[in-house]
Design a protein around this motif. Structure first.
Motif, PDB file in Angstrom:
ATOM      1  N   GLY A 103     -62.997 -20.495  37.592  1.00 39.32           N
ATOM      2  CA  GLY A 103     -64.138 -21.167  36.962  1.00 39.32           C
ATOM      3  C   GLY A 103     -63.739 -21.891  35.689  1.00 39.32           C
ATOM      4  O   GLY A 103     -64.167 -23.015  35.431  1.00 39.32           O
ATOM      5  N   ILE A 158     -68.327 -19.560  30.808  1.00 37.88           N
ATOM      6  CA  ILE A 158     -67.520 -19.244  29.620  1.00 37.88           C
ATOM      7  C   ILE A 158     -66.841 -20.509  29.098  1.00 37.88           C
ATOM      8  O   ILE A 158     -66.802 -20.766  27.894  1.00 37.88           O
ATOM      9  CB  ILE A 158     -66.486 -18.148  29.944  1.00 37.88           C
ATOM     10  N   GLU A 208     -67.843 -23.579  29.399  1.00 38.72           N
ATOM     11  CA  GLU A 208     -68.847 -24.433  28.745  1.00 38.72           C
ATOM     12  C   GLU A 208     -69.197 -23.875  27.364  1.00 38.72           C
ATOM     13  O   GLU A 208     -69.326 -24.622  26.391  1.00 38.72           O
ATOM     14  CB  GLU A 208     -70.116 -24.535  29.605  1.00 38.72           C
ATOM     15  N   LEU A 219     -69.252 -17.655  36.495  1.00 38.89           N
ATOM     16  CA  LEU A 219     -69.101 -17.011  35.190  1.00 38.89           C
ATOM     17  C   LEU A 219     -67.976 -17.670  34.389  1.00 38.89           C
ATOM     18  O   LEU A 219     -68.129 -17.941  33.186  1.00 38.89           O
ATOM     19  CB  LEU A 219     -68.831 -15.511  35.406  1.00 38.89           C
ATOM     20  N   GLY A 220     -66.860 -17.932  35.039  1.00 37.87           N
ATOM     21  CA  GLY A 220     -65.751 -18.624  34.364  1.00 37.87           C
ATOM     22  C   GLY A 220     -66.172 -20.002  33.885  1.00 37.87           C
ATOM     23  O   GLY A 220     -65.827 -20.432  32.775  1.00 37.87           O
ATOM     24  N   MET A 221     -66.958 -20.684  34.697  1.00 40.48           N
ATOM     25  CA  MET A 221     -67.453 -22.011  34.297  1.00 40.48           C
ATOM     26  C   MET A 221     -68.383 -21.889  33.086  1.00 40.48           C
ATOM     27  O   MET A 221     -68.324 -22.697  32.157  1.00 40.48           O
ATOM     28  CB  MET A 221     -68.189 -22.668  35.474  1.00 40.48           C
ATOM     29  N   ILE A 262     -74.904 -22.959  34.035  1.00 38.61           N
ATOM     30  CA  ILE A 262     -74.351 -22.908  35.392  1.00 38.61           C
ATOM     31  C   ILE A 262     -75.376 -22.207  36.286  1.00 38.61           C
ATOM     32  O   ILE A 262     -75.780 -21.074  36.011  1.00 38.61           O
ATOM     33  CB  ILE A 262     -73.018 -22.130  35.432  1.00 38.61           C
ATOM     34  N   ILE A 278     -62.857 -15.763  37.446  1.00 37.82           N
ATOM     35  CA  ILE A 278     -63.166 -16.353  36.139  1.00 37.82           C
ATOM     36  C   ILE A 278     -62.116 -17.405  35.776  1.00 37.82           C
ATOM     37  O   ILE A 278     -62.449 -18.479  35.265  1.00 37.82           O
ATOM     38  CB  ILE A 278     -63.262 -15.244  35.063  1.00 37.82           C
ATOM     39  N   SER A 307     -74.458 -27.470  35.887  1.00 37.65           N
ATOM     40  CA  SER A 307     -73.706 -27.467  37.142  1.00 37.65           C
ATOM     41  C   SER A 307     -74.353 -26.511  38.140  1.00 37.65           C
ATOM     42  O   SER A 307     -74.981 -25.528  37.744  1.00 37.65           O
ATOM     43  CB  SER A 307     -72.267 -27.002  36.918  1.00 37.65           C
TER      44      SER A 307
END
Lengths: 305, 281
Positions: A59, B134, B136, B130-132, B149, A56, B67
């Protein structure tokens, strides 16, 4: 150290919306509650899921954020190792992996909670930088540096836990990433160390000073990239250099100092004191575990004076 | 890095023609190298095509607000063929695939044109996606379009514990702008998953229990996939269990494990090209 980290990160997060903290069911107490209340979307608790904690963070960083992963050192670095290597280091992302309790500081929790080879493990990965502050004051400066640096790749930030004394004095040098930091300056003996064991290093320096020697005490807070020039100067300018390190004998400051000494043809005396290449099966205070590894100020002074 | 995008209209006939063209292109590239992941790319080709050409919403300057992250990195030939087609990758680049003078390898590399993240080791993509998602969500102003995503996972990486961590987290963290498609071809290196690891199934029930909105469907019917994704409820993270055929499109490669990572010899290549047919299901 962790309380200082929590306070500083809260202050930084107020100024910079990119700052996120991703924790794995372990949270720095105290001021982190303020962070959590004020910026609930930027405080992410993944639960006991460290691989996802790192993924995470990657990301978040891929989308321009400045994440901090935070848990006990063994779980922030060893458990999700491939994520640290591939997601953070291979992609060279500005993620800070905070490892609480580096070394053998969790002295009652046993070997599963000792990060006694973390510098070697983290240091072996390309793009990874390593900072291990020696006291809360240095932890504050290191955290500010890490959060405010303009770019850069991943950093492993090795902390102690709570309640460390401040060894930084008024005339101590400021924190400069990648540079040795003199806590005291002398000309005969130099004690070179980093992290929480700096307290022991300071006692050793005191012992030499009491015997009339002029002593330097240095925090080598940045283990990677190592300040090779600074260490070369230390080796040239002192008659005796003592490295005290809460880390395995391989891959840390001690062997690298000897390597630099060989490279520059240093002729000072060098004594290195590290953890043993062993798992010790005993419980007690931090000092007890260090003693089980052969590390105490008294023993080191006896061996070096 | 944002992604390029052609349009938002879905035309099933055009999609079939594109995928036929991409399969031919991948077979052509296979003749320049000793090995490449043909079958894993053919398996997810309709899915990746649908994501790029229909699902990702166009933004300014040929980019998308959404993305795509190829979690099953070994399927990247599908992605490369599309990125080349839409002009993100220069054509010469794919001709230099896996050579010292080129950019592209057998797994996507962060920094290559159009590639959002480096993948290849399995079980990394979903947490990064998932990090991307969050990120966004946290930076999207109220009332603005929330970027989505998209990620494609292999069924093999559904065996990684890290994937299940991320599955559990995405729903627990209330993330709704994440769409995953599982390329469920039921094949891994040592055999059919349904035979080697029978309790791997049912997937849909497990995913629903982990808090995702789930649809199970054929993975080579791009129109059905488009409809499923665009008509999702969208309150939870969304996952499609896409039943696919490994090596789809070339009959002698379908469901034959050796084509996971092998280039056809010249005779096999000629046979494959002659054998190529439009895929619609």
């Amino acid at each position: 150290m962790r309380n200082m980290f929590a306070e500083v990160l809260y202050d930084l997060a107020r100024q910079d919306e990119r700052i996120h903290i991703v924790v794995a069911d372990i949270s720095p107490a105290g001021s982190m509650a303020k962070f959590r209340e004020e910026f609930p979307h930027r405080f992410i608790n993944v639960g006991v899921a460290e691989q996802s904690m790192i993924g995470i963070c990657a990301g978040l960083a891929l989308k321009g954020m400045r994440p901090f992963a935070y848990t006990i050192a063994t779980f922030s670095l060893y458990r999700p190792f491939e994520m640290v290597r591939d997601d953070l280091c291979y992609q060279n992302l500005p993620v800070t992996v905070v490892g609480i309790g580096g070394g053998v500081i969790y002295s009652t929790l046993g070997g599963t909670h000792y990060a006694q080879e973390d510098i070697a493990v983290a240091g072996a990965i390309p793009n990874m930088s390593i900072i291990a502050p020696c006291d809360p004051a240095e932890a504050k400066m290191a955290t500010q540096y890490v959060a405010k640096r303009p770019g850069g790749g991943p950093i492993y930030l090795r902390f102690g836990k709570a309640g460390e004394p401040n060894l930084t004095q008024k005339d101590s040098e400021p924190f400069v990433f990648g540079k040795l930091r003199y806590l005291r300056r002398g000309s005969d003996v130099c004690v070179l160390s980093y992290g929480v064991i700096m307290k022991m290093a300071a006692e050793i320096a005191d012992g030499f000073a009491a015997s009339g020697k002029s002593v330097s005490l240095i925090s080598c807070h940045t283990l990677k990239p190592l300040d090779r020039e600074g260490i070369s100067e230390v080796l040239r300018r002192h008659k005796q250099v003592i490295v005290v390190e809460e880390h395995a004998p391989q891959g840390g400051l001690a062997p690298q100092t000897k390597q630099i000494a060989w490279d520059i043809g240093a002729n000072c005396r060098i004594d290195c004191f590290t953890l043993k290449d062993e798992f010790v099966h005993c419980y007690g205070s931090h000092e007890d575990i260090l003693a089980a590894h052969g590390l105490s100020a008294k023993r080191i002074l006896q061996a070096t004076m | 890095m944002d992604q390029a995008i052609l349009s938002n209209d879905f035309d099933a006939s055009l999609a079939r023609q594109r995928c036929m063209k991409y399969r031919r292109r991948i077979l052509d590239v296979s003749q320049r190298v000793s090995a490449l992941h043909i079958a894993p790319a053919f398996s997810c080709l309709e899915i990746v095509d649908c994501i790029y050409h229909a699902l990702m919403r166009p933004a300014e300057a040929g980019r998308s607000i959404d993305s795509f992250l190829m979690s099953k990195g070994h399927g990247c030939m599908a992605q490369y063929a599309i990125l080349e087609d839409v002009g993100v990758l220069a054509r010469g680049e794919l001709d230099r695939y896996c050579t010292a003078s080129g950019l592209l390898g057998a797994h996507p590399d962060y920094g290559s044109p159009g590639i959002e993240a480096a993948t290849g080791a399995l079980g990394h993509g979903l947490a990064m996606a998932l990090g991307m998602a969050i990120a966004e969500r946290n930076r999207t102003k109220k009332g603005a379009l929330l970027p989505v995503i998209y990620t494609v996972l292999s069924d093999g990486e559904m065996q990684e514990g890290s994937t299940w961590e991320a599955l559990m987290l995405a729903s627990s963290l209330g993330v709704s702008n994440l769409v995953a498609v599982i390329d469920n071809n039921d094949f891994q290196s040592l055999g059919r998953t349904s035979e080697t690891h029978p309790t791997f199934y049912p997937l849909d029930e497990k995913l629903a229990a982990f808090g995702w909105e789930v649809v199970e469907m054929g993975g080579h019917d791009a129109e059905a996939l488009y409809n499923a994704v665009t008509m999702r409820e969208g309150r939870k993270p969304f996952v499609v269990v896409a039943k696919t055929v490994k090596g789809r499109g070339v009959q002698f490669m379908e469901n034959v494990p050796i084509w996971h990572y092998r280039s056809p010899n010249p005779e096999e290549y000629r046979l494959a090209i002659a054998n190529l047919a439009e895929v619609s299901s």
